[in-house]
Design a protein around this motif. Structure first.
Motif, short mmCIF file in Angstrom:
data_model
loop_
_atom_site.label_atom_id
_atom_site.label_comp_id
_atom_site.label_asym_id
_atom_site.label_seq_id
_atom_site.Cartn_x
_atom_site.Cartn_y
_atom_site.Cartn_z
N PHE A 122 0.83 -1.22 0.04
CA PHE A 122 -0.04 0.12 -0.04
C PHE A 122 0.83 1.28 0.06
N ALA A 123 2.04 1.17 0.47
CA ALA A 123 2.61 2.34 0.96
C ALA A 123 3.87 2.38 -0.04
N LYS A 124 3.86 1.66 -1.11
CA LYS A 124 4.90 1.85 -2.24
C LYS A 124 4.85 3.30 -2.77
N GLY A 125 6.10 3.80 -2.72
CA GLY A 125 6.36 5.17 -3.40
C GLY A 125 6.18 6.07 -2.06
N TYR A 126 5.82 5.63 -0.82
CA TYR A 126 5.77 6.57 0.04
C TYR A 126 6.89 6.21 1.35
N ILE A 144 -11.26 12.92 -0.82
CA ILE A 144 -10.23 11.99 -1.23
C ILE A 144 -9.63 11.32 0.03
N THR A 145 -9.52 12.26 1.02
CA THR A 145 -8.97 11.51 2.15
C THR A 145 -9.71 10.53 2.93
N TYR A 146 -11.16 10.88 3.04
CA TYR A 146 -12.23 10.05 3.43
C TYR A 146 -12.11 8.56 2.71
N GLN A 147 -11.67 8.83 1.35
CA GLN A 147 -11.64 7.78 0.48
C GLN A 147 -10.40 6.84 0.88
N THR A 148 -9.46 7.62 1.14
CA THR A 148 -8.17 6.71 1.41
C THR A 148 -8.39 6.02 2.75
N GLU A 150 -11.08 4.89 3.73
CA GLU A 150 -12.19 3.80 3.67
C GLU A 150 -11.48 2.58 2.77
N GLN A 151 -9.96 2.85 2.25
CA GLN A 151 -9.49 1.60 1.82
C GLN A 151 -8.99 0.53 2.59
N ASP A 152 -8.98 1.09 4.08
CA ASP A 152 -8.61 0.03 5.01
C ASP A 152 -9.50 -1.06 5.66
N SER A 460 -1.14 8.09 6.54
CA SER A 460 -0.49 7.05 5.98
C SER A 460 -0.57 7.68 4.53
N GLY A 461 -0.19 6.69 3.60
CA GLY A 461 0.11 7.09 2.11
C GLY A 461 -0.99 7.61 1.44
N GLY A 462 -2.09 8.38 2.02
CA GLY A 462 -2.87 8.80 1.25
C GLY A 462 -2.78 10.21 0.83
#
Ligand SMILES: C[S@@+](CC[C@H](N)C(=O)[O-])C[C@H]1O[C@@H](n2cnc3c(N)ncnc32)[C@H](O)[C@@H]1O
Length: 462
Positions: A122-126, A144-148, A150-152, A460-462
């Protein structure tokens, strides 16, 4: 020697290292972990370092294998030398190269990055990318932050489990009241209904949110999904009133260091919504620290040219770092374990003194300080502190980013990376075996005694 050179070059980011693995490696791998925190770009690996396996192919001794596997996460260029010198009967350029590729493929760190669903993937690039922590109280988070968030899947599954278990601890006939405080776009409200369904319990659900943008989504979801089973209440939980007293208050206002998104202060206000014997999910959370060496993170923090850049914590997915403290507490009890708890917050506070509105008179009860003593087994340079949190949601259901416990408590949870608190003072070299953190680096909240002040964008990486 390396420390002298880079200090003389003022930590110039163009200065990189080549490690020569010609001499035998020390047998204690802990000594080598310090290189994880340095900008190692090349590893020099002569064929003489290899030994022959039973079939005569060149392989590396076990400690060197492990060191190379661990180093693969930094993608160094491996320089093979002497591969045509005939040191091994089944040698030859291809044999050495294939073996190094095999070490790369079997490196746990490289495998974790490739595996879907892991934090590393998930953190690739971060990795080692410094981000300002979120401030969801002061700022209204964008969609967009809430969307990030919600991916967890792990965080929400654990909240659902905690609610489910709390519901089971109430009898089936009870009409429960649940309040989701800081509901965002509603993922915890949705999980609340799932948990009620699983537990075969009935409840009235209230959702409180102060972000008008997120509130629009809540209204839409009420209209489409939840109907009259949910009361939506717009406003700041520290000042608004709610129509019903709740049995269970559910919130997710946690930062990477526990309280750094102001969960205690917000929940102090929301405790007015609870019945006398009501409970909070989470019921408590703790902050944890460890001394950290990382010239990369230190350089990144310095490079922003902002005067305050070394006085603020950063959310970072750690890669080029080394925790300096030993993995165990010392036998004489003088020094604690590698990562140490510094303080805790509990909800509801049973000892609270409140005004007529049910609010605390001051915020002094949320001030915390801690003194910790770490055992530093190997020489290294201290650039700052690593910060982590753990939370008890309900019973033995929790959340954790503590490096030693996260896999047991909340494996593959994506929502929070650790915090890096850089030290403003020149990096502190540890030359002796036993050293504790210097006194001036103790208090977290007081900028005059601690080189870091908590400012709160992303967890996190969002
Ligand atoms: C970290 S987000 C979590 C949102 C949602 N529960 C989730 O898991 O996706 C915290 C939410 O609490 C809201 N919030 C923070 N402080 C608040 C306060 N004092 N009163 C009401 N809402 C608040 C923020 O606007 C944000 O939507």
């Amino acid at each position: 020697m390396w420390d002298v050179i880079r200090s003389m070059c003022d930590y110039n980011p163009r200065l990189t290292l080549t490690l020569d693995l010609t001499p035998a490696l020390p047998t204690t791998l802990g000594v080598l972990s310090k290189w994880a925190a340095e900008s190692v770009r090349h590893v020099f690996l002569p064929s003489s370092t290899f030994i022959a396996n039973t079939k005569g192919y060149p392989v590396l001794p076990k400690p060197t294998q492990q060191f190379i596997r661990d180093s693969m996460i930094h993608q160094p260029t491996i320089i093979l030398a002497g591969v045509g010198e005939g040191h091994h009967s089944r040698g030859g350029e291809a044999a050495y190269t294939q073996y190094v590729r095999h070490l790369e493929k079997t490196s746990p760190a490289v495998q974790a990055v490739k595996k879907e669903g892991t934090v590393e993937n998930f953190a690739k690039g971060y990795q080692d990318y410094l981000q300002a922590p979120l401030q969801p109280l002061m700022d209204n988070l964008p969609s967009i932050t809430y969307q990030t968030f919600e991916q967890d899947p792990v965080k929400y599954a654990l909240y659902e489990e905690a609610m489910y278990r709390a519901f089971l601890d109430h009898s089936a006939g009870e009409n429960l009241v649940v309040c989701v405080a800081g509901a965002g776009r509603g993922p915890l409200v949705a999980r609340c209904f799932k948990a009620l369904n699983r537990a075969q319990r009935e409840a009235t659900v209230m959702a409180v949110e102060k972000n008008s943008n997120a509130f629009v989504t809540l209204q839409e979801r009420k209209h489409r999904e939840w109907g009259d089973s949910v009361y939506l209440i717009f406003g700041d939980m520290r000042v608004i009133d709610v129509p019903l007293k709740a049995d269970i208050l559910v919130s997710e206002l946690l930062g990477s260091f526990g309280d750094n998104e102001l969960s205690p202060e917000c929940l102090d206000g929301a405790m007015r919504f609870l019945k006398l014997n009501g409970i909070s999910i989470p019921s408590s959370y703790t902050a944890h620290l460890a001394p950290l060496s990382s010239s990369k993170l230190y350089n990144e923090a310095r490079s922003t040219k902002n005067e305050k850049s070394l006085e603020t914590p950063y959310v970072v997915m750690f890669q080029a770092v080394n925790i300096l403290s030993g993995t165990k507490a010392t036998i004489d009890g003088r020094c604690g374990p590698q990562v140490q708890e510094c303080w805790e917050f509990e909800h509801p506070r049973r000892d609270a003194v409140l005004d007529a509105r049910g609010l605390p008179f001051t915020n002094s009860h949320n001030a915390r300080s801690a003194t910790m003593r770490f055992y530093i087994p190997h020489a290294g340079t201290l650039h700052g502190l690593a910060g982590y949190f753990e939370a008890v949601l309900y019973g033995n259901v929790g959340l954790s980013i503590h490096p030693h416990r996260k896999d047991q408590v909340s494996k593959d949870m994506l929502s929070w990376f650790p915090l890096f608190f850089p030290f403003k003072v020149t990096p502190i070299p540890f030359m002796r075996l036993k050293t504790a953190l210097p006194d001036e680096n103790r208090a977290y909240r007081n900028p005059s005694t601690f080189p870091v002040t908590p400012s709160c964008k992303s967890r996190s990486g969002g």
